[in-house]
Design an enzyme around this catalytic site. Structure first.
Site, PDB file in Angstrom:
ATOM      1  N   MET A  66      -4.494   5.037  -5.519  1.00  0.00           N
ATOM      2  CA  MET A  66      -3.596   4.265  -4.686  1.00  0.00           C
ATOM      3  C   MET A  66      -2.163   4.762  -4.896  1.00  0.00           C
ATOM      4  SD  MET A  66      -6.120   2.583  -6.392  1.00  0.00           S
ATOM      5  CE  MET A  66      -5.544   1.340  -7.540  1.00  0.00           C
TER       6      MET A  66
ATOM      7  N   ASN B 224       0.061   4.362  -0.084  1.00  0.00           N
ATOM      8  CA  ASN B 224      -0.414   5.410   0.803  1.00  0.00           C
ATOM      9  C   ASN B 224       0.003   5.163   2.245  1.00  0.00           C
ATOM     10  OD1 ASN B 224      -2.042   7.560  -0.553  1.00  0.00           O
ATOM     11  ND2 ASN B 224      -3.127   5.805  -1.396  1.00  0.00           N
TER      12      ASN B 224
ATOM     13  N   LYS C  75      -3.733  -4.189 -10.451  1.00  0.00           N
ATOM     14  CA  LYS C  75      -4.770  -3.168 -10.531  1.00  0.00           C
ATOM     15  C   LYS C  75      -5.170  -3.001 -11.994  1.00  0.00           C
ATOM     16  CE  LYS C  75      -4.372  -2.135  -6.151  1.00  0.00           C
ATOM     17  NZ  LYS C  75      -5.362  -2.685  -5.188  1.00  0.00           N
TER      18      LYS C  75
ATOM     19  N   CYS D  53       0.871  -1.176   0.000  1.00  0.00           N
ATOM     20  CA  CYS D  53       0.000   0.000   0.000  1.00  0.00           C
ATOM     21  C   CYS D  53       0.902   1.219   0.000  1.00  0.00           C
ATOM     22  CB  CYS D  53      -0.919   0.024   1.217  1.00  0.00           C
ATOM     23  SG  CYS D  53      -1.906   1.555   1.307  1.00  0.00           S
TER      24      CYS D  53
END
Length: 397
Positions: free
Chosen positions: A318, A105, A278, A103
């Site tokens: 993201m 973020n 993704k 991740c």
């Protein structure tokens, strides 16, 4: 006989446009300090999954892909790194934790957490300035450098840096993703472009043949032109997430691309790897209205991008997909690069549902293969709550 709940020290943090529950490895129950069913069961119970109601009422999750996350931090096992960072994306309706990716973020919050939780020698902290925390991203085996602002010897959390997709300003944290290209196993033998091509023809039974760019950088991502799947590139969440047919179409694209990228063996395996790859759709720059009501001018961005996360359109972008966008934009001839106007570039500013984001990335060819040495972006992070989470005894989970 019913057992009392167990208490586990934890910190609830926002990082970028995501938030999650952060743990120190040594604070987890012994059975959950190693990978396996016990760890997965514990984290699912912390978040409140699986939840057939899709609300996470009985857990710390927020019932979205951006808020159903757990992070485990430990002293680093790697030379010249400060901490190991392991990330778990907890499915909402299914009993599943996806460990396949990072991740981006929440990577922002790893630096501040490492400092505040004693993983960094206090003698390294400046009274005022910036501390570079070297993070080993254990899911994908990559280095992230988190530049954390320090004021009066403490992590600075408040500030005036504004991040689209986050309501309030905070202190700016600069992230460097070092050598972000993943070692994929597709036809390209581990290259940033796993098929060896900048643009591929992808057969999707329901749609026919689509032009796509598939890249392993930040996180494996497949890009498609918005117009080719019936969109403009200015869509907000409500245009996609309430449309079952659209969600099924985008998931089919993702599944077939995952096979082509060598990430799974067959499309039937896609539900077991929800976090990656993704799928994102791109379009040239144009004026649109973001979810906040703010008008994003076409002259203020290079292109528009919308990305799916865990089966839903993401409310912003993201962090890992942002690395993929910047990396693809830096390579002349990819769909992302062409949507941004073509040519060479070392940074890109793209429009997403919540606003805009600028990411720097410079690409180069080494032995005929494209690579990106570093991607850079600014985010922010802060502690929302700290103390302990309580869950039923993990032996009953």
């Amino acid at each position: 006989m019913h057992k009392p709940q167990i208490r586990i020290p934890a910190t609830y943090m926002r990082g970028g446009t995501s938030k999650g529950v952060f743990f120190r490895l040594q604070d987890l129950p012994l059975e959950a300090q190693v990978p396996g069913a016990a760890r997965d069961a514990l984290l699912m119970r912390v978040i409140g999954s699986p939840d057939p109601y899709g609300k996470h009422t009985d857990g710390m999750g927020g019932a979205t892909s951006s808020t159903s996350k757990c992070v485990i931090i430990a002293p680093s096992t790697q030379p010249d790194h400060d901490v190991d960072y392991l990330y778990g994306q907890v499915a909402i309706g299914d009993a599943f934790v996806d460990w396949s990716g990072n991740c981006g973020n929440l990577s922002t919050a790893v630096g501040p957490f490492a400092i505040s939780q004693g993983f960094i020698d206090p003698s390294r902290l400046p009274e005022n300035g910036t501390l570079a925390v070297r993070v080993w991203q254990a899911n994908i085996g990559k280095t992230i450098i988190v530049h954390v602002p320090i004021i009066n010897g403490q992590v600075q959390e408040t500030g005036d840096f504004e991040l689209d997709g986050v309501t309030f300003p905070a202190a700016e944290i600069v992230l460097e993703f070092i050598d972000p290209a993943d070692e994929g196993e597709g036809e390209g033998g581990g290259a940033m472009f796993p098929t060896g091509q900048l643009v591929d023809d992808l057969e999707v039974p329901e749609l026919g043949t689509l032009k796509v760019t598939m890249i392993n950088a930040g996180i494996p991502t497949v890009f498609v032109n918005a117009a080719d799947i019936g969109y403009t590139g200015s869509e907000l969440q409500e245009a996609i997430n309430g449309d079952a047919k659209a969600l099924a179409m985008l998931e089919s694209i993702r599944a077939h691309a995952a096979v082509r990228m060598g990430l799974i063996d067959s499309v039937e395996d896609a539900p077991k790897r929800q976090h990656s790859p993704k799928v994102a759709f791109v379009a040239p720059a144009a004026t649109y209205t973001a979810s906040s009501g703010k008008v994003i001018g076409g002259d203020d961005i290079d292109l528009r991008v919308r990305a799916m996360s865990m089966g839903k359109l993401h409310h912003a972008m993201m962090g890992t997909a942002s690395v993929a966008i910047a990396s693809a934009a830096a390579v002349p001839g990819t769909l992302v690069n062409l949507a941004a106007g073509g040519g060479s570039r070392e940074a890109v500013r793209f429009g997403h549902p919540s606003g805009t984001l600028r990411v720097g990335a410079a690409a180069e060819q080494v032995d005929g293969l494209w690579t990106v040495k570093k991607a850079v972006m600014s985010r922010s992070a802060r502690v929302l709550m700290e103390g302990a989470v309580r869950v039923p005894d993990h032996t009953d989970i």
